[in-house]
Motif scaffolding. Structure first.
Motif, short mmCIF file in Angstrom:
data_model
loop_
_atom_site.label_atom_id
_atom_site.label_comp_id
_atom_site.label_asym_id
_atom_site.label_seq_id
_atom_site.Cartn_x
_atom_site.Cartn_y
_atom_site.Cartn_z
N UNK A 35 0.89 -1.17 0.00
CA UNK A 35 0.00 0.00 0.00
C UNK A 35 0.92 1.21 0.00
N UNK A 36 1.08 1.84 -1.16
CA UNK A 36 1.97 3.00 -1.25
C UNK A 36 1.46 4.12 -0.35
N UNK A 37 2.36 4.94 0.12
CA UNK A 37 2.01 6.02 1.05
C UNK A 37 0.88 6.89 0.52
N UNK A 38 0.82 7.02 -0.82
CA UNK A 38 -0.24 7.84 -1.43
C UNK A 38 -1.59 7.13 -1.43
N UNK A 39 -1.60 5.83 -1.08
CA UNK A 39 -2.84 5.05 -1.10
C UNK A 39 -3.30 4.63 0.30
N UNK A 40 -2.69 5.20 1.33
CA UNK A 40 -3.02 4.80 2.70
C UNK A 40 -4.31 5.44 3.22
N UNK A 41 -4.63 6.61 2.74
CA UNK A 41 -5.81 7.31 3.26
C UNK A 41 -6.29 8.34 2.25
N UNK A 42 -7.51 8.83 2.45
CA UNK A 42 -8.06 9.86 1.57
C UNK A 42 -7.59 11.25 1.99
N UNK A 43 -6.34 11.35 2.32
CA UNK A 43 -5.72 12.61 2.71
C UNK A 43 -4.22 12.48 2.53
N UNK A 44 -3.52 13.58 2.64
CA UNK A 44 -2.07 13.54 2.51
C UNK A 44 -1.47 12.87 3.74
N UNK A 45 -0.57 11.93 3.51
CA UNK A 45 0.11 11.21 4.59
C UNK A 45 1.62 11.43 4.45
N UNK A 46 2.25 11.97 5.47
CA UNK A 46 3.69 12.21 5.42
C UNK A 46 4.47 11.05 6.01
N UNK A 47 3.83 10.31 6.93
CA UNK A 47 4.49 9.19 7.59
C UNK A 47 3.50 8.03 7.70
N UNK A 48 3.78 6.89 7.03
CA UNK A 48 2.85 5.75 7.08
C UNK A 48 2.51 5.31 8.51
N UNK A 49 3.46 5.48 9.44
CA UNK A 49 3.24 5.07 10.83
C UNK A 49 2.14 5.89 11.50
#
Length: 520
Positions: A474-488
């Motif tokens: 799950x690429x960082x850009x696909x983790x949530x419907x918002x900007x994610x800077x850190x997958x953790x």
């Protein structure tokens, strides 16, 4: 890319003939480039724009349009190409690698922390299975303390296909050894074995868990495993490790070299001394956060308790074997080579269940016992009553107990511990099930939604096991419907998630997943 290495270096395909500003290259990509270079697949160079550099040198050193100025220009060009450029490349290669190492180690350390603090099943009687096809499934039965009671091999899968016999053996073992839970390794034949085990009918309710096998083979062939089970082969040891991981991940995983657990990011490419220091600190921190049962902890777990080392840990185990279980923390002073300083450092992290003094099963340090006793005396109750009754504790005015040695923050910490003495800070484990009927990568289809378990977290995203023996990304850009800077910030190790399949590359065994617009 080095010519002729296209097929051999397919995994580095994304870096063939690529060029990018060094400051924009993510740490994991720098490590990937350096690995490709070390394997003889890529040729990596770092250099500023040559024309711009030479123009700057000319503006500084070349004066006028004379014959001598032309010689200065040639000298500057030669000095740059022969001396300055190699020096710049060496310096920036070193500094970028060091920065990438530090970031990779930070990510690995955080993943390790989450893994070590994974939810434990607790002291239950467990049947553990190390799955296999041709060689069969190695089965072990463990008591609530993790001691090996029984082992044998079953062959429920091809080529033997002894399903009926295997089913009979498993149900008999569950009944004979009062099994409360079953742990199935997630390696080869793991999904098939999980399905086989789940579909059986037992004489009681038995929970079935899928357990990560990462590092189990390292443990089973280690000196630690040989000391614990000298009379058994590696397959039995591996199955025991799987079962114990379910019962208490922390206690079992400390026996394995951290970088072999499989939750890192290019961990074999970074500074190994720096990595080891960081991971050792994480392990010690986790052990001390959870606390250790003084009467059941192995030598290897005790080693990581503050104030103890290999020798003192062994002495505690030896004392326990000779004198029986500890009934109070004071007995630690009778352990060979246990000095006042070591006792002061370790005592608060060692728990004794059902101890004479209830504070011995808490994080309250013996030095503070007098304070707690005084609190109980002031309330005209026992220490046990003070621990059990929240209303009694509310009557206390902590300011009365502040002294030159003990401040208000310490007293508040003591009160917090009295609310939950000896309670494990880790979350309760939950049963997880993969989607039925999906066992291989070629069964996946774009758009399919699946349940999965987060197995690794990196700076560029999270890897999720959806039950097909190949983790998806799950690429960082696909983790949530918002900007994610850190997958953790979005996911944690071993978290149960729902994902959508966005791309499947069967040849390269790559699965792209998304958590966007997927109900969690």
């Amino acid at each position: 890319m080095i010519k002729g290495k296209e097929e051999e270096g397919a995994k580095f395909k994304d870096y063939f003939d690529s060029e990018e500003s060094l400051k924009r290259v993510a740490s994991h990509r720098i490590l990937a480039l350096r690995r490709g270079e070390a394997e003889g697949i890529l040729r990596v160079s770092i250099a500023p724009d040559e024309d711009e550099v030479l123009d700057r040198l000319d503006r500084i050193f070349v004066k006028g349009q004379t014959d001598s100025s032309k010689q200065v220009e040639l000298a500057g060009k030669d000095a740059y190409k022969r001396l300055l450029n190699p020096s710049i490349e060496t310096e920036f290669a070193k500094s970028s690698k060091e920065a990438a190492d530090i970031e990779a180690i930070r990510v690995f350390a955080e993943n390790l922390r989450q893994l070590l603090l994974s939810s434990p099943l607790g002291q239950k009687r467990v049947l553990a299975i190390d799955p296999g096809f041709r060689t069969g499934c190695k089965v072990v039965c463990l008591d609530a303390q993790g001691n090996l009671l029984h082992n044998e091999t079953i062959y429920p899968h091809a080529p033997q296909n002894q399903g009926k016999m295997a089913a009979k053996k498993l149900t008999n073992m569950v009944e004979t050894y009062n099994i409360e839970a079953i742990a199935v390794g997630n390696g080869t034949a793991g999904r098939e074995t999980e399905r086989f085990v789940t579909n059986l009918h037992y004489d009681r309710k038995v929970q079935v868990f899928v357990v990560s096998e990462a590092g189990a083979s390292i443990y089973s062939a280690s000196k630690v495993a040989r000391e614990e089970f000298p009379e058994y082969d590696v397959t039995v040891r591996g199955a025991v490790s799987i079962g114990r991981r379910l019962m208490d991940p922390l206690a079992e995983l400390v026996k394995i070299e951290p970088k072999s657990i499989g939750v890192g990011q290019y961990q074999h490419d970074v500074d190994q001394n720096l990595l080891q220091q960081s991971l050792d600190q994480v392990v010690e921190s986790c052990v001390n956060k959870v606390g250790v049962n003084l009467n059941t902890a192995s030598k290897h777990l005790l080693t990581y308790v503050s104030g103890l080392g290999p020798q003192l840990a062994q002495n505690i185990v030896d004392y326990r074997a000779e004198e029986g279980a500890f009934t109070s923390r004071k007995q630690l002073m009778k352990v060979k080579r246990m000095g006042a300083k070591a006792y002061e450092q370790c005592a608060g992290f060692l728990r004794i269940q059902n101890a004479k003094n209830p504070l011995d099963n808490s994080a309250v340090h013996p030095e503070a016992y007098g304070i707690v006793k005084q609190m109980a005396k002031d309330l005209k109750c026992s220490v046990a009553d003070l621990i059990a009754d929240n209303e009694l504790r509310k009557q206390l005015d902590l300011n009365k107990y502040v002294s030159a040695e003990v401040g208000l923050p310490t007293l508040k910490d003591i009160m917090e511990e009295l609310e939950k003495p000896g309670r494990d800070p880790r979350q309760i484990i939950k049963v997880f099930q993969f989607k039925e009927g999906i066992y291989k990568i070629d069964q996946l289809e774009v758009g399919m939604e699946l349940p999965g378990i987060v197995t690794n977290i990196t700076n560029f995203g999270a890897f999720v096991d959806v039950g097909v023996k190949q983790d998806g990304l799950v690429h960082i850009s696909q983790l949530a419907n918002r900007f994610v800077s850190n997958p953790a910030d979005v996911v944690q190790l071993h978290q149960h998630v729902n994902v959508k399949v966005t791309e499947v590359d069967v040849v390269r065994k790559r699965i792209q997943l998304s958590m966007k617009d997927v109900e969690q």
